[in-house]
Design an enzyme around this catalytic site. Sequence first.
Site, PDB file in Angstrom:
ATOM      1  N   ARG A 215      26.662 -66.444  45.001  1.00  0.00           N
ATOM      2  CA  ARG A 215      25.953 -66.478  43.716  1.00  0.00           C
ATOM      3  C   ARG A 215      24.675 -67.311  43.815  1.00  0.00           C
ATOM      4  O   ARG A 215      23.654 -66.967  43.217  1.00  0.00           O
ATOM      5  CB  ARG A 215      26.873 -67.045  42.626  1.00  0.00           C
ATOM      6  CG  ARG A 215      28.071 -66.181  42.317  1.00  0.00           C
ATOM      7  CD  ARG A 215      28.820 -66.698  41.098  1.00  0.00           C
ATOM      8  NE  ARG A 215      30.087 -66.007  40.960  1.00  0.00           N
ATOM      9  CZ  ARG A 215      31.273 -66.514  41.285  1.00  0.00           C
ATOM     10  NH1 ARG A 215      31.351 -67.752  41.726  1.00  0.00           N
ATOM     11  NH2 ARG A 215      32.365 -65.806  41.159  1.00  0.00           N
ATOM     12  N   PHE A 231      30.990 -55.195  36.526  1.00  0.00           N
ATOM     13  CA  PHE A 231      32.224 -55.955  36.776  1.00  0.00           C
ATOM     14  C   PHE A 231      31.920 -57.443  36.657  1.00  0.00           C
ATOM     15  O   PHE A 231      32.325 -58.260  37.494  1.00  0.00           O
ATOM     16  CB  PHE A 231      32.798 -55.645  38.163  1.00  0.00           C
ATOM     17  CG  PHE A 231      33.028 -54.189  38.442  1.00  0.00           C
ATOM     18  CD1 PHE A 231      34.179 -53.559  38.003  1.00  0.00           C
ATOM     19  CD2 PHE A 231      32.092 -53.453  39.149  1.00  0.00           C
ATOM     20  CE1 PHE A 231      34.398 -52.205  38.270  1.00  0.00           C
ATOM     21  CE2 PHE A 231      32.297 -52.107  39.429  1.00  0.00           C
ATOM     22  CZ  PHE A 231      33.456 -51.476  38.979  1.00  0.00           C
ATOM     23  N   ASP A 253      31.409 -55.418  31.546  1.00  0.00           N
ATOM     24  CA  ASP A 253      32.799 -55.555  31.963  1.00  0.00           C
ATOM     25  C   ASP A 253      33.662 -54.731  31.022  1.00  0.00           C
ATOM     26  O   ASP A 253      33.271 -54.458  29.883  1.00  0.00           O
ATOM     27  CB  ASP A 253      33.233 -57.024  31.944  1.00  0.00           C
ATOM     28  CG  ASP A 253      34.453 -57.276  32.826  1.00  0.00           C
ATOM     29  OD1 ASP A 253      34.273 -57.571  34.013  1.00  0.00           O
ATOM     30  OD2 ASP A 253      35.586 -57.154  32.316  1.00  0.00           O
ATOM     31  N   ASP A 302      30.738 -56.516  41.876  1.00  0.00           N
ATOM     32  CA  ASP A 302      31.818 -57.388  42.343  1.00  0.00           C
ATOM     33  C   ASP A 302      33.126 -56.937  41.693  1.00  0.00           C
ATOM     34  O   ASP A 302      33.684 -57.618  40.834  1.00  0.00           O
ATOM     35  CB  ASP A 302      31.517 -58.846  41.989  1.00  0.00           C
ATOM     36  CG  ASP A 302      32.522 -59.809  42.604  1.00  0.00           C
ATOM     37  OD1 ASP A 302      33.198 -59.419  43.573  1.00  0.00           O
ATOM     38  OD2 ASP A 302      32.635 -60.945  42.104  1.00  0.00           O
ATOM     39  N   CYS A 342      36.825 -57.454  47.692  1.00  0.00           N
ATOM     40  CA  CYS A 342      37.801 -58.522  47.928  1.00  0.00           C
ATOM     41  C   CYS A 342      39.146 -57.941  48.360  1.00  0.00           C
ATOM     42  O   CYS A 342      40.158 -58.640  48.352  1.00  0.00           O
ATOM     43  CB  CYS A 342      37.969 -59.394  46.693  1.00  0.00           C
ATOM     44  SG  CYS A 342      38.595 -58.514  45.241  1.00  0.00           S
TER      45      CYS A 342
END
Length: 400
Positions: A215, A231, A253, A302, A342
């Site tokens: 970030r 996201f 989101d 993300d 992830c």
Amino acid sequence: MRPVVHLLPKVKHRVFSGHPWIFSTEIGSVDGAFSPGDIVEVRDPRGRFVCLGYINPESTITVRVLSREDRDIDEAFFKERVRQAVEYRRFLFGLSGSFGDDPGGYRLVYSEGDFLPGLVVDIFAGYVSFQTLTLGIDRWKETLIEAVNEYVSPKGIYERNDAPVRRLEGMSLRTGYLGEPFDPVIEMDENGVTVLVDIQRGQKTGYFLDQSENRLLIRKHLAGKSVLDAFSYSGGFGLSALKGGASGVLFMDASEAALDLARAAAGRNRFSGGASFEMANAFDALRDYERSGRKFGAVLLDPPAFARSRKMVESALAGYKEINLRAMKVVEDGGILCTSSCSQHVTPQEFDDMLEEAAKDAKVSLRVIERRGQRADHPVLSGVPETEYLKFRMFQVLKW
């Protein structure tokens, strides 16, 4: 006498090379009575000592390694492991004071990465989020809490044992304060930006500290750009973009509660003038933007983990390709794409191959700016690829 696990002959056991897992398919027999979660001794096919770990026949990973020394596994053992993990974070970040007084956020214990499989301890501005995700570590919960209090001196501890993986270990889900209650929405500093962490209802432990350095990295590349933070969750990437001088950020989101946190944090940072918010499914929204011709100077992706097991990798890669292809089409020529995965089961090579395929279909070239992973307080063990789960890529997108 400890129960003894005998490994099968003629099997390539990764545990011999330092891997911390032993699967049910690697075990020939177990001598001695035991209960799930008990400490066992592991021996090779010739009867030689290999390691100590805890056993749970309900889990595919039947034994998780705790020590490669033949020693007592007791309260002192677990407390020392917690102390070592905390001291490693002091070394990483050059800290000398109490973590309980620090305004930032850190992962203090990262499961196998700190040789405490199943234990995750995060701290946000002095408040701890605590998880015991495997039966063998959950049995030592009280000792581990004592160690956290002793070596961290937190302002409060909240138990986030609501992860579905606990059911695979035969455990129930539970949450709650471990001690005196406190306001679960915590104001934390991340790289000079105020973020809000909902330690009670937020995803996983409340906030994703693994992306903290990424970030910070994006700021110098997004100054003056219009940014889509898809996201966005509670807004970590988008808030950092605004701190770096982005002309505006659209936080997107599917959760209104997550957007409420992002909205409140934007206000606290006095970013409200450059921030807008949209509750939407990112897949649908990106497709709509492509059809309407809407463009952004940068897109940040993300998403949550799409692959919960190796069996899901093929469908996960299809999902990653879809969102990345659409993102490439809504980025301005010469704009920036930051994209992540992830999913532990998606390898870095598989992720990069997928991005190449998406770029080909989108008729763009990707100029690599950065290839990175998780912050160092989520340690990666050499020879244990499962600990290196985060893939972060930053590209300049160039139209053909």
